[in-house]
Design an enzyme around this catalytic site. Structure first.
Site, PDB file in Angstrom:
ATOM      1  N   ARG A  67      -2.147   6.884  -5.797  1.00  0.00           N
ATOM      2  CA  ARG A  67      -2.836   6.746  -4.522  1.00  0.00           C
ATOM      3  C   ARG A  67      -2.367   7.889  -3.615  1.00  0.00           C
ATOM      4  O   ARG A  67      -1.163   8.056  -3.381  1.00  0.00           O
ATOM      5  CB  ARG A  67      -2.503   5.414  -3.863  1.00  0.00           C
ATOM      6  CG  ARG A  67      -3.224   5.250  -2.519  1.00  0.00           C
ATOM      7  CD  ARG A  67      -2.562   4.220  -1.645  1.00  0.00           C
ATOM      8  NE  ARG A  67      -3.268   4.093  -0.378  1.00  0.00           N
ATOM      9  CZ  ARG A  67      -2.705   3.694   0.753  1.00  0.00           C
ATOM     10  NH1 ARG A  67      -1.427   3.393   0.788  1.00  0.00           N
ATOM     11  NH2 ARG A  67      -3.421   3.595   1.854  1.00  0.00           N
ATOM     12  N   GLU A 102      -7.594  -2.604  -4.939  1.00  0.00           N
ATOM     13  CA  GLU A 102      -7.469  -1.161  -4.860  1.00  0.00           C
ATOM     14  C   GLU A 102      -6.780  -0.580  -6.094  1.00  0.00           C
ATOM     15  O   GLU A 102      -7.117   0.521  -6.545  1.00  0.00           O
ATOM     16  CB  GLU A 102      -6.719  -0.775  -3.585  1.00  0.00           C
ATOM     17  CG  GLU A 102      -7.491  -1.123  -2.317  1.00  0.00           C
ATOM     18  CD  GLU A 102      -6.706  -0.870  -1.053  1.00  0.00           C
ATOM     19  OE1 GLU A 102      -6.764   0.267  -0.553  1.00  0.00           O
ATOM     20  OE2 GLU A 102      -6.047  -1.806  -0.560  1.00  0.00           O
TER      21      GLU A 102
END
Length: 396
Positions: free
Chosen positions: A87, A381
């Site tokens: 990320r 996510e």
């Protein structure tokens, strides 16, 4: 044997969250967290196991993670590991999709540090350590901002001098992009339609909160801007604010830029309004008659309603309003209040019984026959990062 596993890393300044997923079915093989890195009281939570010991830096953290994975037969040296998905909060306007990290990509992520000083440096540390540990393995950056790069210029530009804006990369980027991408796609599936046919408003409501207008699977507007400070009222962030407040506090209160930064990011939002940033506690206090908590709740919902109305105008036609993240998925009073009284004007309403249901599954909470669907779609996510990573490298 084809490698089908993806390790997802989310590196913070003093933490590393990680998940190992099998992309044949999206199942989680391992979930863990290293926290308080650099302190004597560092802690690693790996599934049911907990290690409490000093962990000096991110290199030591990832070595500890590797040891825990190896104990379960899932070591980082496994030939079944296809890639590491990282990320990365800020990708600017260059990175519009997941990207295999090389030296040039890493250098560009570093050049973006001035517009993401709280996040990109930590993301970079995680990338450097993972590349050193497995230099033979594809390392993929999945950017929070990427989903929002489809915004048209009239939505992405601030109305300031163009030369100044371009020289210092001042524009609206948006964040929580992996969540908005995942949730908008799942919402279309819930409606039984192709994402390219559906217009949705996604409300990602956690301690950080953002809204997006998604037309046919593409973001056309979002509430966060140059930084994650703009937009909705959040747990500790102010959201939308007259920029002259900063000048006023400098002149009248004698506050420094750093003090104002701390005020707006860490001492504002729900916490600044009523002393709590946990929506569960705010709802409890509101129901008990606490005036400060009630006002904080009303300000929070008022901002939500403004964005729902604004994004309805931006999209022209809305097929669904979708709530996600911690508050969006669990706070029924927030969902009810956000659409209350909007049936006639916008076609929005919730069924009280459906809204009260607690579930980890995507679900509709609007009445049968509602003109616009209202839905709750739990975000994921990590799965989105793993999916995007594997789509890029899994077939190579």
């Amino acid at each position: 044997m084809t490698a089908t596993r993806v390790l997802v890393l989310n590196s913070g300044s003093s933490s590393v969250k990680y998940q190992l997923l099998d992309m044949r079915n999206g199942s989680r093989l391992a979930v863990g967290l290293v926290e308080r890195i650099g302190e004597q009281s560092s802690r690693l939570v790996h599934g049911e196991r907990v290690r409490t010991e000093p962990i000096a830096d991110h290199e030591a953290a990832l070595k500890a993670v590797s040891e825990e994975l190896a104990q379960d037969g899932l070591g980082l040296d496994s030939h079944e590991l296809a890639a590491v998905g990282h990320r990365v909060v800020h990708g600017g306007i260059r990175f519009t999709e997941p990207t295999v990290i090389d030296d040039d990509v890493l250098a560009e992520i570093e050049r973006l540090v001035p517009v993401a000083p709280l996040h990109n440096p930590a993301n970079i540390m995680g990338i450097r350590v993972a590349r050193a540990m497995r230099p033979d393995l594809p390392q993929v950056a999945v950017f929070d901002t990427a989903f929002h790069t489809t915004m048209p210029e009239h939505a992405a530009r601030y109305a300031i001098d163009v030369e100044t804006a371009d020289a210092h990369r001042v524009r609206r980027y948006g964040f929580h992009g992996t969540s908005h991408a995942y949730v908008s796609r799942r919402a279309a599936a819930l409606l039984g339609r192709d994402p390219r046919e559906v217009n949705v408003i996604v409300l990602h409501l956690g301690n950080g909160a953002s809204a997006s207008a998604v037309a046919g699977g593409r973001c056309v507007d979002t509430s966060m801007g140059l930084t994650p400070l703009e937009g909705l009222v959040m747990g500790t962030r102010s959201g939308d604010l007259d920029p002259a407040v900063i000048f006023h506090l400098t002149r009248v209160a004698g506050m420094s830029v750093d003090e104002i930064d701390t005020l707006l990011n860490k001492r504002s939002g729900l916490l600044g309004l009523c002393g709590d940033n946990d929506m569960r506690e705010i709802i409890r206090r509101t129901e008990a008659g606490d005036a400060a908590a009630r006002l904080a709740f009303e300000i929070y919902v008022h901002r939500l309603r403004k964005y729902i109305g604004a994004y309805t105008a931006v999209l022209g036609r809305v097929d669904a309003v979708v709530f996600t993240a911690g508050v969006g998925e669990n706070a029924a009073p927030v969902r009810e209040a956000a659409v209350a009284g909007l049936t006639e004007a916008l076609g929005l309403s919730v069924d009280p019984e459906l809204n009260a249901v607690r579930s980890s599954s995507p679900r509709l909470i609007s009445p049968d026959g509602a003109r616009v669907a209202v839905a709750v779609v739990p975000t994921d996510e990590e799965l989105e990062i793993a999916t995007q990573t594997y789509a890029l490298v899994g077939k190579k």
